[in-house]
Design an enzyme around this catalytic site. Sequence first.
Site, PDB file in Angstrom:
ATOM      1  N   ASP A 237       0.829  -1.203   0.000  1.00  0.00           N
ATOM      2  CA  ASP A 237       0.000   0.000   0.000  1.00  0.00           C
ATOM      3  C   ASP A 237       0.866   1.257   0.000  1.00  0.00           C
ATOM      4  O   ASP A 237       1.826   1.358   0.775  1.00  0.00           O
ATOM      5  CB  ASP A 237      -0.880  -0.017   1.266  1.00  0.00           C
ATOM      6  CG  ASP A 237      -1.845   1.132   1.327  1.00  0.00           C
ATOM      7  OD1 ASP A 237      -2.684   1.233   0.431  1.00  0.00           O
ATOM      8  OD2 ASP A 237      -1.755   1.934   2.280  1.00  0.00           O
ATOM      9  N   GLU A 297       1.395  -0.597  -4.981  1.00  0.00           N
ATOM     10  CA  GLU A 297       0.547   0.546  -5.337  1.00  0.00           C
ATOM     11  C   GLU A 297       1.488   1.697  -5.638  1.00  0.00           C
ATOM     12  O   GLU A 297       1.942   2.399  -4.738  1.00  0.00           O
ATOM     13  CB  GLU A 297      -0.403   0.931  -4.201  1.00  0.00           C
ATOM     14  CG  GLU A 297      -1.394   1.973  -4.674  1.00  0.00           C
ATOM     15  CD  GLU A 297      -2.068   2.776  -3.564  1.00  0.00           C
ATOM     16  OE1 GLU A 297      -3.031   3.490  -3.861  1.00  0.00           O
ATOM     17  OE2 GLU A 297      -1.603   2.707  -2.415  1.00  0.00           O
TER      18      GLU A 297
HETATM   19  C1  GLC Z   1      -4.102   3.356  -0.512  1.00  0.00           C
HETATM   20  C2  GLC Z   1      -5.415   2.608  -0.520  1.00  0.00           C
HETATM   21  C3  GLC Z   1      -6.495   3.552  -0.118  1.00  0.00           C
HETATM   22  C4  GLC Z   1      -6.198   4.061   1.265  1.00  0.00           C
HETATM   23  C5  GLC Z   1      -4.807   4.687   1.328  1.00  0.00           C
HETATM   24  C6  GLC Z   1      -4.356   4.939   2.745  1.00  0.00           C
HETATM   25  O1  GLC Z   1      -4.074   4.358  -1.445  1.00  0.00           O
HETATM   26  O2  GLC Z   1      -5.635   2.041  -1.779  1.00  0.00           O
HETATM   27  O3  GLC Z   1      -7.759   2.960  -0.168  1.00  0.00           O
HETATM   28  O4  GLC Z   1      -7.153   5.008   1.647  1.00  0.00           O
HETATM   29  O5  GLC Z   1      -3.841   3.836   0.759  1.00  0.00           O
HETATM   30  O6  GLC Z   1      -3.987   3.762   3.370  1.00  0.00           O
END
Ligand code: GLC
Length: 581
Positions: A237, A297
């Site tokens: 993440d 991500e």
């Molecule tokens: C990432 C997740 C998102 C979340 C953020 C904070 O971007 O995909 O849903 O709000 O991280 O953890």
Amino acid sequence: MRKLHRSLSVAWALSFFLFSPVFGQTKIQRTPQNIDSEGHQWWQHAVFYEIYPRSFADSNNDGVGDLNGIASKLDYLKDLGVDAIWITPCYPSPQVDFGYDVSDYENIDPMYGTLKDFDQLSSQAKKRGIRIIMDFVMNHTSDQHKWFLDSRSSKTSAYRNWYVWRDGKAENQPPNNWVALFGGPAWKLDPKTGQYYYHYFYPEQPDLNWRNPAIKNAMFDVTRWWYKRGVAGFRLDAVDTLYEDPKLHDNPVLGGKNRYGDPNEENKYNLKLPEIHNVLRDLRKVADENGAVLVGETWTSDLAELERYYGAHNDEIQLPMDFLFGYVNKLSPLEFRKQIAAAESVHGWPVYVISNHDIVRSYVRYGDGAHNDAIAKLMAGLYLTLRGTPILYYGEEIGMENNNPVRVEDVKDPIGKLGWPQDKGRDGERTPMQWNNSANAGFSTAKPWLPVPQSYQTHNVATETKDPNSVLQFYRHLLALRHTSRALLDGNYIPLNENDPNVLSYLRQYKDETVLVVLNMSGVEQKVSFDLTQQGLSNAKTATLLTILSTHPDQPALTGITLEPFAVYIAKVSGASKTNN
Ligand code: GLC
């Protein structure tokens, strides 16, 4: 809400059966190390499926999905052609950010079940050859995590340095001008010790201090703990947020305000710091020791950035999700060609994503309101036939649409409350999976945590399973084709007719197998012809593998192929004399 029409009477299901004799013999041998005889890793051939556990299937009818719910749908996933499921955070959490605020990394939130349920899910998935990828929230914990509770208890806490604590610049002034992504200053004053802590997201998500080696040890151990439990990898993440400038320089201010009313700034000192790559390299070593895959991500603004996430020696993230398609919001062959060329130009294995729990559903982004189902198939025809690993967001395969809240009091996602009405938050793309046409789309007998859209009556698994022309059946056939076609799995991507503004076409070529993919991205009939002499193929003939052409399902030659609006045409190219490779 958009009006949905099924306007094409399609005959692709018939033509689909043509594919079996063509690729029937392809046997993809795998070694115990999950690498095939030609050196491809399992995740290069896998179709990943993202599950938002709150919304997938509710086994205990409390309105929120759970692990037993997921387990009950494994046969559905297997049948669809899914090889790995990525479950967004299901750890104990106060749910401020719906699980992305983790209060214990080594457990399951009771609302989703227990570790025993997880183990059962895992063994059931294994039986079906489905791997589990967990979400790893590395940048921050919940403010209720025991590390943070201890950290905030006093300046001398053993955990103080696990988070980023600083004195204010002056009375009632945060340490610098950094703004949180989810609104307001990125610093929160904690009255108990009179210092501020840093949070890139919500104040309830304090950032871990990755400059402290203890964090690396503790967090890497978390991954080892899950590997021992059998998980096949992690989705990392928000990796670009791990480090901050230790001197806390102010970010350059860009002028104007963002949608939450904060000053726009360039995140020069709190995003994408180079130190991230040291962590990723080491995390990869742990993953390699466990035969695991890392999916990232990774929001990248240019190719050099994307390239860096793979690592200089392919020693960082195997699958950085670049979201290149996430930025394209129209059916534009030109735009898609550009993005595919970009993904193709990096030295790593591409990843394709058209939607997720933070992005408006593709059905809405690309749909024209009149041909949405055809367009959903068209988009599947694109991202499931490219060279790379596709990550399918739950519900995309049945043409789920966004169901955005219409009243601010119904909004669940805090950024939707803050940004209303300009930003309605992410509830719309997180609604319950639509299983059938009974109440609540068969997700739960209780009122679900988010409402399903009216379109569930036609767009649901049960109804679409009975309809040979449904979006779901198209996904099933296309994924079956993909799994048995060496060309689609491993073949080179060769763009064709690159100046065509309406039709996106390419070849996938692996050794002697060649597949042609033709996608009419326009609402009018198109005629296309291909000259493949340049590609080393002359006198080629085509044999339809999968198409939604109804009036011209058979197109035996490479000239004058007639494509209905939004048609997908996938064919084996054969009988060609191969002049080079
Ligand atoms: C990432 C997740 C998102 C979340 C953020 C904070 O971007 O995909 O849903 O709000 O991280 O953890």
